[in-house]
Design an enzyme around this catalytic site. Structure first.
Site, PDB file in Angstrom:
ATOM      1  N   ARG A 104      50.550  16.292  21.390  1.00  0.00           N
ATOM      2  CA  ARG A 104      51.909  17.019  21.838  1.00  0.00           C
ATOM      3  C   ARG A 104      51.241  18.287  21.810  1.00  0.00           C
ATOM      4  NH1 ARG A 104      57.680  16.547  21.637  1.00  0.00           N
ATOM      5  NH2 ARG A 104      58.543  18.493  21.127  1.00  0.00           N
ATOM      6  N   HIS A 131      56.545  14.682  30.158  1.00  0.00           N
ATOM      7  CA  HIS A 131      57.057  14.211  28.888  1.00  0.00           C
ATOM      8  C   HIS A 131      57.271  12.476  29.129  1.00  0.00           C
ATOM      9  CE1 HIS A 131      58.404  13.719  24.623  1.00  0.00           C
ATOM     10  NE2 HIS A 131      59.465  14.469  24.868  1.00  0.00           N
ATOM     11  N   GLN A 134      59.417  10.133  26.660  1.00  0.00           N
ATOM     12  CA  GLN A 134      60.886  10.323  26.824  1.00  0.00           C
ATOM     13  C   GLN A 134      61.589   9.662  27.914  1.00  0.00           C
ATOM     14  OE1 GLN A 134      63.025  12.265  24.319  1.00  0.00           O
ATOM     15  NE2 GLN A 134      64.440  11.009  25.480  1.00  0.00           N
ATOM     16  N   ASP A 219      68.599  19.224  30.060  1.00  0.00           N
ATOM     17  CA  ASP A 219      67.681  19.448  28.983  1.00  0.00           C
ATOM     18  C   ASP A 219      67.936  20.918  28.440  1.00  0.00           C
ATOM     19  OD1 ASP A 219      65.608  19.669  26.915  1.00  0.00           O
ATOM     20  OD2 ASP A 219      64.054  19.399  28.562  1.00  0.00           O
ATOM     21  N   CYS A 259      67.585  14.954  26.097  1.00  0.00           N
ATOM     22  CA  CYS A 259      66.534  14.446  25.280  1.00  0.00           C
ATOM     23  C   CYS A 259      66.484  15.028  24.034  1.00  0.00           C
ATOM     24  CB  CYS A 259      65.145  14.620  25.851  1.00  0.00           C
ATOM     25  SG  CYS A 259      64.622  16.405  26.113  1.00  0.00           S
ATOM     26  N   ARG A 287      63.163   6.242  21.544  1.00  0.00           N
ATOM     27  CA  ARG A 287      62.020   6.634  21.413  1.00  0.00           C
ATOM     28  C   ARG A 287      61.082   5.761  20.368  1.00  0.00           C
ATOM     29  NH1 ARG A 287      60.807  12.277  22.258  1.00  0.00           N
ATOM     30  NH2 ARG A 287      58.677  11.461  22.002  1.00  0.00           N
TER      31      ARG A 287
END
Length: 302
Positions: A104, A131, A134, A219, A259, A287
């Site tokens: 990450r 991402h 996700q 988001d 998310c 997730r």
């Protein structure tokens, strides 16, 4: 044999992505029955974090433990990466000691370089570009609530960021139409949009983008590393809030996703996350299941 990596959704073909999601649904059911399979027993996941996280760390670490494996948390402060060791060198060393790596970080080139020099599978757990983990959770969540997303219309409202760009890849891999509503200057990567122009449509007005949609996604307006732009972004994104009024323009059975973390009163209204059409808590939980299925898939290929 070279390892399979998961740096974007394009690293798996549509059939493989469907396989991972179906397995994620199965693993979720097994967990609820307290009858999980220890298919990752003895496996070690190296978790490299240059960006902090809640959901990513907990889901990967818990997922490995639940499937019989173990995970090592490695922050920039704990490793030589934070002291300037070349990414390629770190990849060569770490991949001799662990079975799979998740990263990450900031630049997408970092995970690409690491994967290029790794002898074990590498998972992109978030970069500034994409991402994909996700999106596995999002696609699993839609499947659970509404079935196949193929042929549906999805609306993205907000910044053309890493999540938006992953939704562009998802439109290609899962065969849906994507409406993108964002202010001028905040569009996704132009080359990515050009490559997928037959599946996406760009709007300036969120109401036009959301009309007759089956899924509405948003988001935060200021992602990690953009805190100094927060006030300017709030001004630029005024009118891009996902709220009850906007959701009323979507189809009657449309779902709403985010998310997380969310900033109630900014990109979402104070109450929309708790509305009947919001599935954000299932989305967050998934997730865990989607990443367990992904790690199992990648290690089985290796």
């Amino acid at each position: 044999m070279k390892p399979r990596h998961f740096l974007t959704l394009l690293d798996l073909n549509p059939s493989e992505l469907k396989q991972v999601i179906e397995r994620a649904v199965e693993l979720k059911a097994l967990r609820k029955q307290d009858s999980e399979e220890k298919t990752l027993a003895g496996k070690v996941l190296g978790m490299i974090f240059e960006k902090s996280s809640t959901r990513t760390r907990v889901s990967f670490e818990a997922g490995m433990a639940q499937m019989g494996g173990s995970a090592l948390f490695l922050s920039s402060n704990d490793t030589q990466l934070g002291r300037g060791e070349p990414i390629a060198d770190s990849a060569r060393v770490l991949s001799r000691m662990v079975d799979i790596v998740m990263i990450r970080t900031f630049g997408h080139d970092i995970v690409e370089t690491f994967a290029q020099h790794s002898t074990v599978p590498v998972i992109n757990a978030l970069t500034d570009g994409y991402h994909p983990c996700q999106l596995l959770a999002d696609m699993q969540t839609y499947w659970e609530h509404r079935g196949d997303i193929a042929g549906k219309t999805v609306s993205w409202v907000g910044d053309g960021n890493n999540m938006c760009q992953s939704y562009i890849n998802a439109a290609r891999q899962f065969d849906f139409k994507l409406n993108i509503a964002c202010p001028e200057g905040f569009e996704p990567d132009s080359e990515l949009m050009a490559q997928n122009k037959q599946r996406i449509e760009l709007f300036r007005a969120p109401k036009q983008a959301v009309a007759n949609s089956d899924l509405v996604v948003t988001d935060t307006w200021a992602s990690m590393g953009q805190e100094e732009e927060k006030l300017a972004r709030e001004k630029a994104f005024a009118g891009y809030q996902v709220n009850e009024e906007l959701m009323s323009l979507a189809n009657s059975d449309a779902l709403m996703m985010h998310c997380l973390p969310a900033y109630r009163g900014l990109e979402v209204s104070e109450t929309i996350l708790d509305a009947d059409d919001s599935v954000v808590w299932d989305e967050a939980e998934n997730r865990l299941h989607a990443q367990k299925a992904l790690m199992e898939f990648l290690l089985a290929q290796h």
